[in-house]
Design a protein around this motif. Structure first.
Motif, PDB file in Angstrom:
ATOM      1  N   HIS A   1       0.838  -1.196   0.000  1.00  0.00           N
ATOM      2  CA  HIS A   1       0.000   0.000   0.000  1.00  0.00           C
ATOM      3  C   HIS A   1       0.873   1.247   0.000  1.00  0.00           C
ATOM      4  CE1 HIS A   1      -3.292   2.736   1.130  1.00  0.00           C
ATOM      5  NE2 HIS A   1      -4.078   1.795   0.662  1.00  0.00           N
ATOM      6  N   PRO A   2       0.460   2.314  -0.692  1.00  0.00           N
ATOM      7  CA  PRO A   2       1.338   3.489  -0.818  1.00  0.00           C
ATOM      8  C   PRO A   2       1.456   4.354   0.426  1.00  0.00           C
ATOM      9  CG  PRO A   2      -0.730   3.860  -1.985  1.00  0.00           C
ATOM     10  CD  PRO A   2      -0.720   2.423  -1.581  1.00  0.00           C
ATOM     11  N   ASP A   3       0.606   4.151   1.447  1.00  0.00           N
ATOM     12  CA  ASP A   3       0.721   4.958   2.667  1.00  0.00           C
ATOM     13  C   ASP A   3       0.342   4.108   3.868  1.00  0.00           C
ATOM     14  OD1 ASP A   3      -2.135   4.899   2.784  1.00  0.00           O
ATOM     15  OD2 ASP A   3      -2.217   6.657   1.470  1.00  0.00           O
ATOM     16  N   THR A   4       0.095   4.756   4.999  1.00  0.00           N
ATOM     17  CA  THR A   4      -0.163   4.004   6.222  1.00  0.00           C
ATOM     18  C   THR A   4      -1.536   3.354   6.246  1.00  0.00           C
ATOM     19  OG1 THR A   4      -0.969   6.003   7.317  1.00  0.00           O
ATOM     20  CG2 THR A   4       1.348   5.430   7.618  1.00  0.00           C
ATOM     21  N   ALA A   5      -2.405   3.667   5.288  1.00  0.00           N
ATOM     22  CA  ALA A   5      -3.724   3.037   5.169  1.00  0.00           C
ATOM     23  C   ALA A   5      -4.559   3.227   6.431  1.00  0.00           C
ATOM     24  CB  ALA A   5      -3.570   1.547   4.847  1.00  0.00           C
TER      25      ALA A   5
ATOM     26  N   ALA B   1      -1.624   2.147  11.811  1.00  0.00           N
ATOM     27  CA  ALA B   1      -0.781   3.336  11.746  1.00  0.00           C
ATOM     28  C   ALA B   1       0.069   3.486  13.000  1.00  0.00           C
ATOM     29  CB  ALA B   1      -1.649   4.581  11.537  1.00  0.00           C
ATOM     30  N   ALA B   2      -0.498   3.179  14.177  1.00  0.00           N
ATOM     31  CA  ALA B   2       0.249   3.321  15.423  1.00  0.00           C
ATOM     32  C   ALA B   2       1.423   2.347  15.478  1.00  0.00           C
ATOM     33  CB  ALA B   2      -0.678   3.099  16.615  1.00  0.00           C
ATOM     34  N   LEU B   3       1.200   1.100  15.045  1.00  0.00           N
ATOM     35  CA  LEU B   3       2.285   0.124  15.063  1.00  0.00           C
ATOM     36  C   LEU B   3       3.347   0.456  14.022  1.00  0.00           C
ATOM     37  CD1 LEU B   3       0.303  -3.197  15.606  1.00  0.00           C
ATOM     38  CD2 LEU B   3       1.638  -1.930  17.284  1.00  0.00           C
TER      39      LEU B   3
END
Length: 403
Positions: A33-37, A108-110
């Motif tokens: 995926h291109p970002d943190t989703a 995102a947090a991990l």
């Protein structure tokens, strides 16, 4: 110190990276995926075992900064009356309390925690090939780049490219008998108390909800699939196939679900009707028991190895258990191949029991029990799991009969 590639930057991959780095290994994570989703996925609950696993990889603070705790379980009948209430496991320990949170926020947090600790995490890296040799393994990506390491961990989810390319090309997720709806609303009438997850035993749908301290209601519904027909609308959802129809809108999903919830005099229908967006649905799926987990220097973890239907609510917690046991195996055992064998020995029975139990719930069958009862004086199953997860307790090797 081993050099390890982790394919997949979701919950399974980032948790594995945190554990492996704590165990002293050099880890790099590659995410398609291109970002943190952050906005991908519905909400989930982490149970006490998942929170215990987080503590072993020093990630409690990163996760308790998001979501909200749950300390009790309520059960309502099909008339909305409370028939049972009980504390959840870990309710008296702030580090072990169940936690309700959005999947994307946990992801995102991990990811942020892994990067903060110095783990390289590359987005937009879509795996296309794996060359697994006797001494090393190389991952090749769609942009022409590659990476080589001692081990490769496939943490890339239900539709794992690593599983398809290397470990179990013939394995396919299968439909587990139910369609699952998720949603959020901050306008639910009389949403109820915070700190509790409420389960509603409806006649046509299983329903559950929890209310955040900010007054937002997180809800889910599980609906048994009805028969599929060649034409005409469905009165109950079934597995969707490619090209069957455009993705349904939130209004479409509410239209599928509300008539089933309105069959009962419970809060479920009003909660679902109150929202004006934030609804998604997915078919419950699982991997067949006995799906291979490893091939040489390549290992699958999380949903890539043992995806289960969501009925037990253990999916994310099982993934976090994987991360701890894998890190301990590679810390405590003499060589990587032995470590992966021992990891599978300890994890497969527990993971496949979850697939079986969750699948039985999804299909409306009697919940199965383990085939062999514990011997007199044997430790309880949760005590054995806690020892496996405890970072300072060495991981046992294989029994003599399995060496």
């Amino acid at each position: 110190m081993a050099h390890i590639l982790v394919i997949g930057g979701g919950i399974a991959g980032t948790a594995a990276a945190l554990g492996l780095r704590k165990a002293g290994h050099d880890v790099a994570v590659f995410e398609a995926h291109p970002d943190t989703a952050e906005d991908i996925g519905a909400f989930l609950t982490l149970a006490a075992n998942g929170m215990r696993a987080l503590a072993q990889i020093d990630a409690t603070d990163a996760v308790t900064a998001i979501g909200f705790p749950l300390t009790s379980l309520r059960l309502l009948d099909d008339r909305g009356g409370e028939v049972a209430r009980a504390p959840l496991a870990g309710a008296d320990d702030p580090t072990l309390r169940y936690r309700c949170l959005r999947r994307g926020e946990l992801n995102a947090a991990l990811q942020a925690e892994a990067v903060r600790r110095g783990t390289p995490l590359r987005h937009g890296a879509r795996l296309v090939a794996v060359d697994a040799g006797a001494e090393a393994v190389t991952a090749r990506f769609s942009d022409g780049s590659s990476a080589t390491a001692d081990l490769l961990i496939g943490a890339d989810g239900l539709n794992s490219a690593v599983r398809r390319l290397v470990v179990a090309p013939a394995a396919r997720p299968r439909y587990a008998g139910r369609r699952v709806y998720y949603g959020y609303t901050d306008t639910a009438p009389a949403p109820g108390e915070t700190g509790a997850i409420t389960m509603v035993r409806g006649s046509a749908a299983a329903f559950g909800y929890a209310v955040s301290p900010a007054g937002e209601t997180y809800w889910f519904a599980r609906v048994t699939a009805g028969p599929r027909t060649a034409a005409g609308p469905r009165t109950a959802a079934g597995p969707r196939t490619a090209g069957e129809a455009p993705d349904p809108t939130p209004a479409d999903l509410r239209g599928e679900l509300l008539p089933l919830l309105r069959e009962d005099a419970t809060p479920a229908g009003d909660i679902v009707a109150a929202g004006d967006g934030s609804v998604m649905a997915t078919d419950a799926t699982e991997l067949p028991l006995g799906t291979p987990w490893r091939a040489g220097r390549v290992l699958l973890v999380g949903d890539a190895a043992h995806a289960a239907s969501p009925a037990t609510g253990q999916g994310a917690s099982m993934v976090l258990e994987d991360a701890v046991v894998l890190a301990k195996a590679l810390r405590d055992l003499p060589d990587p191949r032995t470590a992966l064998t021992v990891y599978e020995h300890h994890r497969r029975p527990h993971a496949e029991h979850n697939i079986t139990v969750s699948g039985a719930i999804s299909r409306g069958a009697r919940t199965p029990v383990r085939d062999t009862p514990a011997a007199p004086g044997a430790p309880r199953e949760d005590d054995a799991l806690n020892r496996l997860l405890d970072w300072d307790t060495p991981l046992p090797g294989l029994p003599r009969t399995e060496r």
